[in-house]
Scaffold this motif. Structure first.
Motif, PDB file in Angstrom:
ATOM      1  N   ASP A 199       0.946  -1.345  -0.119  1.00 54.20           N
ATOM      2  CA  ASP A 199       0.098  -0.037   0.056  1.00 54.20           C
ATOM      3  C   ASP A 199       0.711   1.237  -0.110  1.00 54.20           C
ATOM      4  N   ILE A 200       1.765   1.405   0.608  1.00 54.23           N
ATOM      5  CA  ILE A 200       2.545   2.370   0.886  1.00 54.23           C
ATOM      6  C   ILE A 200       3.267   3.072  -0.472  1.00 54.23           C
ATOM      7  N   GLU A 201       3.701   1.742  -1.161  1.00 50.97           N
ATOM      8  CA  GLU A 201       4.302   2.085  -2.630  1.00 50.97           C
ATOM      9  C   GLU A 201       3.176   2.614  -3.427  1.00 50.97           C
ATOM     10  N   ILE A 202       1.953   1.910  -3.347  1.00 52.06           N
ATOM     11  CA  ILE A 202       1.098   2.646  -4.304  1.00 52.06           C
ATOM     12  C   ILE A 202       0.692   4.044  -3.907  1.00 52.06           C
ATOM     13  N   LEU A 203       0.453   4.590  -2.597  1.00 52.51           N
ATOM     14  CA  LEU A 203       0.078   5.650  -2.072  1.00 52.51           C
ATOM     15  C   LEU A 203       1.586   6.766  -2.638  1.00 52.51           C
ATOM     16  N   GLN A 204       2.641   6.075  -2.385  1.00 53.13           N
ATOM     17  CA  GLN A 204       3.627   7.134  -3.136  1.00 53.13           C
ATOM     18  C   GLN A 204       3.484   7.181  -4.543  1.00 53.13           C
ATOM     19  N   ALA A 238     -10.747  -4.641   1.378  1.00 49.88           N
ATOM     20  CA  ALA A 238      -9.710  -3.607   0.901  1.00 49.88           C
ATOM     21  C   ALA A 238      -9.491  -2.653   2.069  1.00 49.88           C
ATOM     22  N   ARG A 239      -8.577  -1.691   1.791  1.00 47.50           N
ATOM     23  CA  ARG A 239      -8.085  -0.665   2.780  1.00 47.50           C
ATOM     24  C   ARG A 239      -8.400   0.695   2.171  1.00 47.50           C
ATOM     25  N   VAL A 240      -9.126   1.706   2.961  1.00 49.83           N
ATOM     26  CA  VAL A 240      -9.460   2.855   2.324  1.00 49.83           C
ATOM     27  C   VAL A 240      -8.479   4.114   3.079  1.00 49.83           C
ATOM     28  N   TYR A 241      -7.903   5.052   2.036  1.00 48.01           N
ATOM     29  CA  TYR A 241      -7.045   5.994   2.516  1.00 48.01           C
ATOM     30  C   TYR A 241      -7.396   7.289   2.027  1.00 48.01           C
ATOM     31  N   ALA A 242      -7.232   8.373   2.894  1.00 54.82           N
ATOM     32  CA  ALA A 242      -7.612   9.729   2.320  1.00 54.82           C
ATOM     33  C   ALA A 242      -6.699  10.080   1.249  1.00 54.82           C
ATOM     34  N   MET A 243      -7.347  10.908   0.456  1.00 55.03           N
ATOM     35  CA  MET A 243      -6.681  11.750  -0.470  1.00 55.03           C
ATOM     36  C   MET A 243      -7.165  13.080  -0.677  1.00 55.03           C
ATOM     37  N   GLY A 244      -6.814  13.698   0.355  1.00 60.31           N
ATOM     38  CA  GLY A 244      -7.151  15.140   0.510  1.00 60.31           C
ATOM     39  C   GLY A 244      -8.717  15.029   0.884  1.00 60.31           C
ATOM     40  N   PRO A 245      -9.099  16.387   0.914  1.00 57.59           N
ATOM     41  CA  PRO A 245     -10.662  16.746   1.475  1.00 57.59           C
ATOM     42  C   PRO A 245     -11.602  16.190   0.249  1.00 57.59           C
ATOM     43  N   ASP A 246     -11.314  15.780  -0.879  1.00 63.17           N
ATOM     44  CA  ASP A 246     -12.490  15.587  -1.742  1.00 63.17           C
ATOM     45  C   ASP A 246     -12.526  13.960  -2.235  1.00 63.17           C
ATOM     46  N   HIS A 247     -11.200  13.150  -1.986  1.00 67.78           N
ATOM     47  CA  HIS A 247     -11.244  11.872  -2.549  1.00 67.78           C
ATOM     48  C   HIS A 247     -10.621  10.627  -1.619  1.00 67.78           C
ATOM     49  N   VAL A 248     -10.931   9.687  -1.840  1.00 71.65           N
ATOM     50  CA  VAL A 248     -10.275   8.526  -1.281  1.00 71.65           C
ATOM     51  C   VAL A 248      -9.862   7.585  -2.309  1.00 71.65           C
ATOM     52  N   VAL A 249      -8.893   6.794  -1.742  1.00 73.29           N
ATOM     53  CA  VAL A 249      -8.297   5.645  -2.730  1.00 73.29           C
ATOM     54  C   VAL A 249      -8.723   4.198  -1.820  1.00 73.29           C
ATOM     55  N   ARG A 250      -9.551   3.381  -2.437  1.00 70.27           N
ATOM     56  CA  ARG A 250      -9.611   2.086  -1.814  1.00 70.27           C
ATOM     57  C   ARG A 250      -8.823   1.136  -2.565  1.00 70.27           C
ATOM     58  N   ILE A 251      -7.793   0.422  -2.220  1.00 71.49           N
ATOM     59  CA  ILE A 251      -6.816  -0.288  -2.199  1.00 71.49           C
ATOM     60  C   ILE A 251      -7.060  -1.803  -1.987  1.00 71.49           C
ATOM     61  N   MET A 252      -7.496  -2.523  -3.056  1.00 68.44           N
ATOM     62  CA  MET A 252      -8.035  -3.960  -2.689  1.00 68.44           C
ATOM     63  C   MET A 252      -6.873  -4.719  -2.196  1.00 68.44           C
ATOM     64  N   ALA A 292      -3.822   9.225   5.345  1.00 66.88           N
ATOM     65  CA  ALA A 292      -4.463   8.657   6.491  1.00 66.88           C
ATOM     66  C   ALA A 292      -5.116   7.298   6.142  1.00 66.88           C
ATOM     67  N   LEU A 293      -5.082   6.278   6.866  1.00 64.62           N
ATOM     68  CA  LEU A 293      -6.004   5.189   6.783  1.00 64.62           C
ATOM     69  C   LEU A 293      -7.262   5.451   7.540  1.00 64.62           C
ATOM     70  N   LEU A 294      -8.387   5.267   6.376  1.00 66.59           N
ATOM     71  CA  LEU A 294      -9.678   5.698   6.995  1.00 66.59           C
ATOM     72  C   LEU A 294     -10.458   4.424   7.345  1.00 66.59           C
ATOM     73  N   GLY A 295     -10.005   3.461   6.886  1.00 65.18           N
ATOM     74  CA  GLY A 295     -10.779   1.957   7.333  1.00 65.18           C
ATOM     75  C   GLY A 295     -10.180   0.959   6.615  1.00 65.18           C
ATOM     76  N   ALA A 296     -10.417  -0.233   7.224  1.00 63.36           N
ATOM     77  CA  ALA A 296      -9.976  -1.533   6.573  1.00 63.36           C
ATOM     78  C   ALA A 296     -10.942  -2.541   6.682  1.00 63.36           C
ATOM     79  N   GLY A 297     -11.390  -3.273   5.666  1.00 60.15           N
ATOM     80  CA  GLY A 297     -12.160  -4.623   5.898  1.00 60.15           C
ATOM     81  C   GLY A 297     -11.459  -5.729   5.093  1.00 60.15           C
TER      82      GLY A 297
END
Length: 296
Positions: free
Chosen positions: A4-9, A25-39, A17-22
């Motif tokens: 995940d760290i490499e993807i975020l880089q 996937a794990r979901v990270y904040a991408m600023g105020p308007d978007h998130v990225v869900r990394i499967m 910031a990690l917002l949630g995990a299930g």
């Protein structure tokens, strides 16, 4: 396999910031308007695109509701991983709010959380069969109880051996048959619901559990998932309020049967210790349980 760290880089959000995990996937904040869900590793682009199409259909039909649902802007494959860029939805998880809210403010939020669950069935997806929206073709049925029985047969094949008799027994219990299929999130609990200013602002994580079924199941699951193993932030008085809400909605009579089916359904999730604790408690109560001791 790229982590995940490499993807975020590569996305330019190394400190996201990690917002949630299930489980998916794990979901990270991408600023105020978007998130990225990394499967998780092993996810396919095809499955992510199918999920995105389902979410687009849900969002279009939910446009008039008082809360938002997830919207995927794009799905991409990157270095062997699959990820989705989604709009960031407003609010704070209800579970987080329940950690500190008190008195009338707490009661009002819980009432709103329960009421929002009933709105989901009004999201007008039209299908002529009951069953999953994603995959699960073999589980789709012309009747609700046909799907309920078939789905528990699948859970029974994956659940711990000691729970299998109880899961199969639950498959033999019928629930009321609805007039037509309606959207059911089925994973509607305080961690998947956002709120702001005392009201539900968004419902997250429509996914593999999402199906066309009986919209009463959403109300029953919203209450069942306030049990302590799943929602430790909820208090006994919250669960009593939820049961009273079911009573006021005329839905209390079949609640215990529905809760037992839900526990049998989730019995396949053996890697989730808290959830399995709940499944065991409900399924190993040979009497089928009582509505009253939810705070035990």
């Amino acid at each position: 396999m790229t982590d995940d760290i490499e993807i975020l880089q590569r996305l330019g959000h190394a400190d996201a910031a990690l917002l949630g995990a299930g489980n998916e996937a794990r979901v990270y904040a991408m600023g105020p308007d978007h998130v990225v869900r990394i499967m998780k590793a092993g996810a396919t682009l095809r499955a992510a695109e199918a999920r995105a199409a389902m979410l687009d259909e849900i969002a279009r039909h939910a446009a008039d509701l008082p809360f938002r649902t997830p919207e995927v802007e794009r799905v991409v494959a990157m270095e062997g991983r699959v990820l989705a860029i989604e709009k960031r939805l407003p609010g704070v998880p209800v579970g987080q709010l329940l950690e500190h809210l008190q008195g009338e403010e707490r009661r009002n939020l819980l009432e709103n959380y329960l009421g929002a669950a009933r709105h989901i069935g009004g999201i007008g997806l039209v299908r002529d069969r009951f069953g999953p929206l994603l995959d699960g073709e073999g589980l789709r049925s012309s009747s609700w109880n046909g799907f309920l029985k078939a789905r528990l047969a699948t859970s029974a094949r994956a659940c711990p051996d000691d729970l299998r008799p109880a899961v199969l027994a639950a498959a033999g219990t019928a629930l009321p048959e609805p007039e037509r299929p309606a959207l059911v999130h089925l994973d509607y609990f305080p961690g998947n619901v956002l709120a702001e200013n005392g009201s539900v602002s968004a419902v997250l994580d429509f996914g593999p559990a999402t199906l066309l079924g009986d919209d009463r199941m959403e109300a029953w699951s919203a209450v069942a998932y306030l049990d302590p193993e799943i929602s430790p932030q909820a208090r006994p008085e919250d669960r009593e309020q939820a049961l009273d809400w079911l009573r006021r909605c005329g839905l209390l009579a079949d609640y215990e049967k529905a809760r037992r089916w839900l526990a049998a359904y989730w019995s396949f999730a053996a890697d989730d210790e808290a959830l399995m604790g709940w499944c065991r408690r409900i399924l190993q109560d040979q009497a089928g349980g009582s509505s009253l001791p939810l705070g035990r």
